[in-house]
Motif scaffolding. Structure first.
Motif: not given
Length: 110
Positions: A1-12, A48-56
């Protein structure tokens, strides 16, 4: 599930960057109204804000984002601008996407 959330954030993030950049492009290069440029700048700030939602960490996120951005930019050009990617565009984007996913999603030794 974490990968799908991460991919969603990248796409957004990618859609925000491309969409915002596209509005600025239209304003400056195709003589569209100033408010399109302003809206584009606001949307770019949201990216720029959305990109900060990634955990890495920053470097790994932005390196990965580059590969995902390539794919999204080609899709945008195809669907919005009528650009037809050729096989080399597709192969290059696939290589970039595979590399990007390796950077962010491969397990790391601790």
């Amino acid at each position: 599930m974490a990968i799908f959330k991460s991919l969603f954030i990248f796409i957004l993030a990618g859609l925000l960057e491309i969409g915002g950049g596209y509005l600025v492009w239209l304003w400056l290069k195709e003589d569209k109204p100033w408010w399109m440029g302003l809206a584009g700048g606001f949307i770019l700030a949201l990216y720029g804000v959305v990109a900060t939602w990634q955990t890495a960490g920053f470097g790994r996120v932005y390196a990965t984002y580059g590969g995902i951005f390539i794919v999204l930019a080609l899709i945008w050009a195809w669907k919005v601008d009528g650009f037809k990617p050729d096989r080399w565009d597709i192969i290059g984007a696939a290589i970039a996407l595979i590399g990007a996913c390796m950077i962010i999603y491969m397990p790391r030794a601790r």
